[in-house]
Every structure is written in C-alpha cells, then in structure tokens.
Design a protein around this motif. Structure first.
Motif, short mmCIF file in Angstrom:
data_model
loop_
_atom_site.label_atom_id
_atom_site.label_comp_id
_atom_site.label_asym_id
_atom_site.label_seq_id
_atom_site.Cartn_x
_atom_site.Cartn_y
_atom_site.Cartn_z
N GLY A 135 -15.79 4.44 0.94
CA GLY A 135 -15.22 5.21 2.04
C GLY A 135 -15.14 4.46 3.36
O GLY A 135 -14.70 5.02 4.36
N LYS A 136 -15.56 3.21 3.36
CA LYS A 136 -15.54 2.41 4.59
C LYS A 136 -14.23 1.64 4.71
O LYS A 136 -13.58 1.32 3.72
N VAL A 137 -13.85 1.33 5.95
CA VAL A 137 -12.61 0.59 6.21
C VAL A 137 -12.86 -0.90 6.02
O VAL A 137 -13.85 -1.46 6.52
N ASN A 138 -11.93 -1.55 5.34
CA ASN A 138 -11.97 -2.99 5.15
C ASN A 138 -10.76 -3.57 5.88
O ASN A 138 -9.62 -3.29 5.52
N ILE A 139 -11.00 -4.34 6.93
CA ILE A 139 -9.91 -4.93 7.69
C ILE A 139 -9.46 -6.23 7.02
O ILE A 139 -10.28 -7.13 6.79
N ILE A 140 -8.18 -6.29 6.69
CA ILE A 140 -7.61 -7.47 6.04
C ILE A 140 -6.75 -8.20 7.07
O ILE A 140 -5.87 -7.61 7.69
N CYS A 141 -7.00 -9.50 7.22
CA CYS A 141 -6.26 -10.30 8.19
C CYS A 141 -5.42 -11.36 7.48
O CYS A 141 -5.85 -11.93 6.48
N GLU A 142 -4.23 -11.58 8.01
CA GLU A 142 -3.34 -12.64 7.52
C GLU A 142 -3.07 -12.53 6.02
O GLU A 142 -3.04 -13.53 5.30
N LEU A 143 -2.83 -11.31 5.56
CA LEU A 143 -2.57 -11.09 4.14
C LEU A 143 -1.39 -11.91 3.64
O LEU A 143 -1.38 -12.37 2.49
N GLU A 144 -0.41 -12.11 4.50
CA GLU A 144 0.80 -12.83 4.10
C GLU A 144 0.52 -14.28 3.73
O GLU A 144 1.36 -14.93 3.06
N LYS A 145 -0.64 -14.80 4.09
CA LYS A 145 -0.97 -16.20 3.77
C LYS A 145 -1.71 -16.34 2.44
O LYS A 145 -2.02 -17.46 2.02
N THR A 146 -1.99 -15.21 1.79
CA THR A 146 -2.68 -15.22 0.51
C THR A 146 -1.68 -14.98 -0.62
O THR A 146 -0.82 -14.11 -0.51
N ASP A 147 -1.79 -15.77 -1.68
CA ASP A 147 -0.94 -15.58 -2.85
C ASP A 147 -1.07 -14.14 -3.35
O ASP A 147 -2.18 -13.62 -3.47
N ARG A 148 0.06 -13.50 -3.64
CA ARG A 148 0.07 -12.08 -3.98
C ARG A 148 -0.77 -11.79 -5.23
O ARG A 148 -1.54 -10.82 -5.28
N LYS A 149 -0.65 -12.61 -6.24
CA LYS A 149 -1.41 -12.39 -7.47
C LYS A 149 -2.91 -12.51 -7.21
O LYS A 149 -3.71 -11.71 -7.72
N ILE A 150 -3.29 -13.48 -6.41
CA ILE A 150 -4.70 -13.66 -6.08
C ILE A 150 -5.19 -12.52 -5.18
O ILE A 150 -6.31 -12.01 -5.36
#
Length: 282
Positions: A135-150
């Motif tokens: 139920g906690k928020v996970n902040i994701i940064c610079e997602l566009e720099k990570t391979d989509r499959k990974i």
C-alpha cells in the motif's frame, strides 16, 4: 527470478528480501559491508547465503539498499558485472546523485531508479519485517532509460509486494522529498535534542511526555548512519526547506512574544488543512 542478490541487509533491504523470497520462492544472496549484519540476516532466514559483489554475475535481480552516499559507486560496480538481462534497482531516498553517476554506463538500460516510501525508526537486520511496502507509494525515476522488458521484471516484484506507483524525474523527486520526508526527520532530531538539553532529568521526560511528544520525536530514533548521508546528498533542497521552516518558526515565536492570538489562531487553523490532505491519502 530464481536468484536475487540484496546488497544492504538493514530495514529496507531486509524487508525487501523477506517479501521477495516469500512471493517468488527464490534464492536470496545477501551482501553487506558488515559481517555481523550478514550473519544475522542468515540466522533470521531472509537470506539463503552470504555473498560478495561477484555473486551478481549469476543472479536475475540485484537490489541495492545501502546508505545513499554509497549507492552510486556500488551501482557502477554491479553494472560492470551483470548479465544482459539482469535487473538492478535501488531503494535510495535521494535520486539525483545516483542517476547522474550511472547516466553514461553501458548497462544503464538494466537499472531502475526507485524509492519505495516506507520505513520505521528501527535499523539493521532485526528491523526487517514483512509487508512493509504494501500500500506504499514507490517513486520511479527516469523510467524511459530502463529497458522495457527489464523494467517489467521490476514491476512484477513491486506488484507482488503491493506497492503503488508515482513517476517523476530525479530532480523533482529530490525537491519534493526534501519537504515531505527529510525535513520532518531534521525537525524530529532537533526537537529531541532541544528537550534533552533543557530537561536534564530523564525520568521527567519519561513521566511527562505525552503521545504528541512521542509521535513527534519517533523519527529521532532513526539511525544517524542512515540519515547523515541523506541530508548531505540532498543538501541543496534540504537547506531550502530548512530556510522556510526556520522563517516560520521565527514568525511563530514573534506572535507568541506579542501575544498575537489572531495570528496564532490563523496559522494553526490554516495548517489544519493537512488533516484533509492526509485523510484523502488514507
């Protein structure tokens, strides 16, 4: 996800290991600079073996949950060693310096910059608990720099642990988190320090401290070894928030000196709006 390496076996790394192991029935290799911590994690049972950085060559996922001033250098070492499909993510509460340190690494696509906003005032392997992140928020940064499959592998883990998501740049993250998290820890530490300096009789603190004091200084029980690097790594944003905080404290002090009840009431009434904000969150 048969093999996962967790680097840093304190509250956050340990709690991630507990739930990842439970959700995926995988082998957890624990890596920690402290031999005592590593052995304790093995005794508790949330890791299956004690390893070194060399072990990341053979795992599917690497979790980095060390103090924020070490994550950048450790991330580079890990990215130098991993396989083509290995996911690496960190759980640090400062993202700008970490993202900058790995920006040009050849394996940047394997890295996901994350910050699950969860925790307690306790530290070390003994503090690790199940469902800390549900139920906690996970902040994701610079997602566009990570391979989509990974990245999808990371979201499979986060979903299994019950996290919610928010996306922003590393710069935005560090600015916002300074106000809503880092400043509150400074405030708690300094309130505790002030009371300890003024009230020399510890029994009086114990006997007279109400629930308000206890809840306000709860964060002051957090490990200095965790929070010192957080404060310095996010120095620019934290100093900005501290300047505003000190300004408000001085204004409030002046109104008390002047017995200006209208202004005191106005400020506290306006601040009551926090109740609506936090109730909506719940």
């Amino acid at each position: 996800m048969k093999n996962v390496a967790v680097i840093g076996l304190g509250l956050i790394g340990g709690s991630l290991a507990v739930d990842i192991k439970k959700a995926f029935d995988c082998t957890i290799v624990g890596i920690d600079a402290s031999e005592v911590n590593a052995k304790r994690a093995l005794e508790i049972g949330f890791i299956d073996e004690i390893g070194t950085l060399e072990n990341v060559k053979q795992v599917d996922v690497v979790v980095i949950a060390t103090p924020v001033n070490t994550i950048g250098s450790i991330s580079i070492e890990v990215l130098d060693l991993i396989g083509d499909d290995t996911l690496v993510f960190d759980a640090g509460s400062v993202k700008g310096s970490i993202c900058s340190s790995i920006a040009k690494h050849k394996n940047r696509k394997n890295y996901l910059a994350a910050h699950p906003i969860a925790g307690t005032e306790y530290s070390g392997p003994n503090a690790a608990i199940s469902d800390l992140f549900r139920g906690k928020v996970n902040i994701i940064c610079e997602l566009e720099k990570t391979d989509r499959k990974i990245a999808n592998k990371a979201f499979e883990i986060f979903d299994a642990l019950g996290m919610e998501y928010k996306y922003m740049s590393a710069v935005e993250h560090d600015r916002h988190i300074a106000y809503v998290s880092h400043l509150s820890h400074v405030s708690s530490f300094m309130l505790g320090k002030t009371v300890l300096e003024i009230e020399k009789d510890e029994q009086n603190i114990f006997d007279m401290a109400g629930s308000g004091f206890e809840s306000t200084v709860r964060l002051a029980k957090s490990a200095a070894s965790t929070w010192t690097p957080i404060f310095t790594e996010n120095k620019k944003n934290l100093l900005s928030s501290l300047e505003q905080y000190i300004k408000n404290l001085n204004e409030f002090k002046t109104y008390i000196e002047e017995e200006n009840t209208n202004e005191l009431n106005r400020i506290m009434t306006e601040t009551n709006h926090l109740r609506e904000i936090l109730n909506n969150k719940i």
